[in-house]
Write an enzyme that holds these catalytic residues in place. Structure first.
Site, mmCIF file in Angstrom:
data_model
loop_
_atom_site.group_PDB
_atom_site.id
_atom_site.type_symbol
_atom_site.label_atom_id
_atom_site.label_comp_id
_atom_site.label_asym_id
_atom_site.label_seq_id
_atom_site.Cartn_x
_atom_site.Cartn_y
_atom_site.Cartn_z
ATOM 1 N N GLY A 247 -5.941 -26.265 -49.703
ATOM 2 C CA GLY A 247 -4.970 -27.116 -49.001
ATOM 3 C C GLY A 247 -4.854 -26.772 -47.512
ATOM 4 O O GLY A 247 -4.520 -27.641 -46.703
ATOM 5 N N GLU B 225 -11.365 -23.881 -54.583
ATOM 6 C CA GLU B 225 -10.788 -24.418 -55.827
ATOM 7 C C GLU B 225 -11.745 -24.297 -57.007
ATOM 8 O O GLU B 225 -11.323 -24.138 -58.158
ATOM 9 C CB GLU B 225 -10.402 -25.901 -55.641
ATOM 10 N N GLU C 100 -7.571 -28.540 -45.884
ATOM 11 C CA GLU C 100 -7.274 -29.981 -45.977
ATOM 12 C C GLU C 100 -6.270 -30.401 -44.901
ATOM 13 O O GLU C 100 -6.400 -31.460 -44.284
ATOM 14 C CB GLU C 100 -6.776 -30.309 -47.398
ATOM 15 N N ALA D 209 -2.990 -24.294 -52.034
ATOM 16 C CA ALA D 209 -1.842 -24.569 -52.898
ATOM 17 C C ALA D 209 -1.416 -23.269 -53.568
ATOM 18 O O ALA D 209 -2.231 -22.361 -53.761
ATOM 19 C CB ALA D 209 -2.235 -25.595 -53.948
HETATM 20 N N1 CAA Z 1 -1.221 -19.067 -54.004
HETATM 21 C C1 CAA Z 1 -0.302 -18.131 -54.321
HETATM 22 N N2 CAA Z 1 -0.313 -16.899 -53.815
HETATM 23 C C2 CAA Z 1 -1.293 -16.564 -52.980
HETATM 24 C C3 CAA Z 1 -2.289 -17.483 -52.591
HETATM 25 C C4 CAA Z 1 -2.223 -18.785 -53.149
HETATM 26 N N3 CAA Z 1 -3.097 -19.747 -52.808
HETATM 27 N N4 CAA Z 1 -3.140 -16.869 -51.751
HETATM 28 C C5 CAA Z 1 -2.686 -15.614 -51.615
HETATM 29 N N5 CAA Z 1 -1.567 -15.434 -52.325
HETATM 30 C C6 CAA Z 1 -0.760 -14.215 -52.444
HETATM 31 C C7 CAA Z 1 -1.445 -13.180 -53.317
HETATM 32 O O1 CAA Z 1 -1.215 -13.433 -54.668
HETATM 33 C C8 CAA Z 1 -0.805 -11.920 -52.814
HETATM 34 O O2 CAA Z 1 0.479 -11.817 -53.399
HETATM 35 P P1 CAA Z 1 1.020 -10.384 -53.941
HETATM 36 O O3 CAA Z 1 1.065 -9.514 -52.715
HETATM 37 O O4 CAA Z 1 2.366 -10.718 -54.508
HETATM 38 O O5 CAA Z 1 0.022 -9.907 -54.932
HETATM 39 C C9 CAA Z 1 -0.595 -12.179 -51.340
HETATM 40 O O6 CAA Z 1 -0.658 -13.594 -51.170
HETATM 41 C C10 CAA Z 1 -1.690 -11.565 -50.469
HETATM 42 O O7 CAA Z 1 -2.939 -11.995 -50.968
HETATM 43 P P2 CAA Z 1 -4.138 -10.998 -51.346
HETATM 44 O O8 CAA Z 1 -3.600 -9.672 -51.744
HETATM 45 O O9 CAA Z 1 -5.012 -11.704 -52.312
HETATM 46 O O10 CAA Z 1 -4.839 -10.863 -49.916
HETATM 47 P P3 CAA Z 1 -6.384 -10.572 -49.642
HETATM 48 O O11 CAA Z 1 -6.493 -10.327 -48.193
HETATM 49 O O12 CAA Z 1 -6.917 -9.550 -50.559
HETATM 50 O O13 CAA Z 1 -7.131 -11.946 -50.002
HETATM 51 C C11 CAA Z 1 -7.427 -14.345 -49.947
HETATM 52 C C12 CAA Z 1 -6.856 -13.095 -49.248
HETATM 53 C C13 CAA Z 1 -8.970 -14.286 -49.931
HETATM 54 C C14 CAA Z 1 -6.938 -15.546 -49.181
HETATM 55 C C15 CAA Z 1 -6.935 -14.386 -51.416
HETATM 56 O O14 CAA Z 1 -5.528 -14.216 -51.426
HETATM 57 C C16 CAA Z 1 -7.262 -15.658 -52.136
HETATM 58 O O15 CAA Z 1 -8.375 -15.849 -52.564
HETATM 59 N N6 CAA Z 1 -6.253 -16.578 -52.253
HETATM 60 C C17 CAA Z 1 -6.407 -17.803 -52.978
HETATM 61 C C18 CAA Z 1 -7.132 -18.838 -52.138
HETATM 62 C C19 CAA Z 1 -7.374 -20.090 -52.951
HETATM 63 O O16 CAA Z 1 -7.981 -20.085 -54.009
HETATM 64 N N7 CAA Z 1 -6.898 -21.236 -52.403
HETATM 65 C C20 CAA Z 1 -7.041 -22.528 -53.030
HETATM 66 C C21 CAA Z 1 -5.802 -22.849 -53.823
HETATM 67 S S1 CAA Z 1 -5.984 -24.307 -54.784
HETATM 68 C C22 CAA Z 1 -5.753 -25.602 -53.704
HETATM 69 O O17 CAA Z 1 -5.533 -25.431 -52.518
HETATM 70 C C23 CAA Z 1 -5.863 -26.960 -54.328
HETATM 71 C C24 CAA Z 1 -5.621 -28.072 -53.369
HETATM 72 O O18 CAA Z 1 -6.508 -28.595 -52.741
HETATM 73 C C25 CAA Z 1 -4.307 -28.625 -53.209
#
Ligand code: CAA
Length: 263
Positions: free
Chosen positions: A111, A134, A114, A66
């Site tokens: 997500g 999460e 999921e 998400a």
């Molecule tokens: N939401 C919003 N933006 C996101 C994102 C997310 N889930 N995942 C990545 N991005 C964005 C980053 O903020 C970044 O944006 P900017 O360039 O503007 O800074 C861009 O995508 C690239 O990401 P990274 O620079 O972080 O890339 P990385 O290779 O260093 O890391 C990653 C990759 C490990 C996937 C890391 O981005 C990360 O941990 N993302 C979040 C993953 C996460 O926590 N997902 C769960 C979300 S909650 C959910 O899903 C609830 C549900 O069940 C519905």
């Protein structure tokens, strides 16, 4: 229909839906989830489409979960609405009458995992990564992960993944039975399309009946599941394809399924 956050195309009876927010690693915001639901409705009502493939734009990510910039602003009521929206779309995905292949080309987190788990099976590129991070946000999965993951990879494995938020490789996901096949990134779509092409050649009624029997049966006890199978098996006999398949076997030729639904 034009979309801002997904790319949707249909070719040779196979639809491909690409999550398309590569700058945010295809994270799911409200608008994208709404578009996903609309596209799935279109798939549901288009009998030309025999298989759906899901994938992500770019080389790095399927769906990174998400959109955290949206999540960060939610109060509990908004979070509830968002989770309900996600569940609605992912339930729609799981309940599509046709097979859905998730071609996971990178991160499938939160997500993203999921969505992959609600598909019928997963092909993963060698660089694919799965997980439920999460917990690192002070949250839990909100689009069905606490329910589908235990059912598919086992309760204890799901608990470990969800409690720790650890991210696992395509190989680990394959070893736990979550992924059917691992491919080099360059051939992921080719492999998914090849399998979709095999399914397209089968009878429309029987493929749908098989999916329905498996999905409905898995949600119940074995005896009820077997009854579901008996009904689905008999229903297939109403299709021209069952006539064609059995006749072709007896005439020692290849069947030519016309893809009719039961009339
Ligand atoms: N939401 C919003 N933006 C996101 C994102 C997310 N889930 N995942 C990545 N991005 C964005 C980053 O903020 C970044 O944006 P900017 O360039 O503007 O800074 C861009 O995508 C690239 O990401 P990274 O620079 O972080 O890339 P990385 O290779 O260093 O890391 C990653 C990759 C490990 C996937 C890391 O981005 C990360 O941990 N993302 C979040 C993953 C996460 O926590 N997902 C769960 C979300 S909650 C959910 O899903 C609830 C549900 O069940 C519905």
């Amino acid at each position: 229909m034009s979309y801002n956050n997904i790319i949707f195309k249909v070719e040779n009876n196979v639809a491909t839906l690409t999550f398309n927010r590569p700058k945010a690693l295809n994270a799911l915001n409200n608008e994208l989830i709404g578009e996903l639901y609309t596209a799935l409705e279109a798939v549901q009502h288009n009998e030309e489409i025999r298989v759906l493939i899901l994938t992500g734009a770019g080389e790095k990510s399927f769906v990174a979960g998400a959109d955290i910039s949206e999540l960060a602003t939610f109060n509990p009521l908004q979070a509830k609405k968002f989770a309900e929206l996600g569940h609605r779309a992912i339930n729609k995905l799981q309940e599509l009458p046709i097979p859905v292949i998730a071609a996971v080309n990178g991160f499938a987190l939160g997500g993203g995992s999921e969505i992959a788990l609600a598909s019928d099976f997963i092909y993963a590129s060698e660089n694919a990564k799965f997980g439920f991070p999460e917990i690192n946000l002070g949250l839990i999965p909100g689009f069905g992960g606490t329910q589908r993951a235990p059912r598919q990879i086992g309760k204890n494995m799901a608990k470990e993944m969800i409690f720790t938020g650890k991210i696992i490789s395509a190989r680990d996901a394959f070893d736990m039975g979550m992924v059917n096949k691992i491919t080099p990134p360059e051939t992921l779509m080719e492999d998914a399309l090849k399998t979709a092409g095999m399914i397209v050649l089968k009878g429309k009624t029987s493929v749908r009946a098989a999916k329905q029997a498996i999905n409905n049966g898995m949600d119940t006890d074995l005896a009820t599941g077997c009854k579901i199978e008996i009904d689905a098996f008999s229903l297939c006999m109403a299709s021209q394809d069952a006539r064609e398949g059995t006749t072709a076997f007896l005439e020692k030729r290849k069947p030519e399924f016309k893809g009719d639904l039961c009339k």
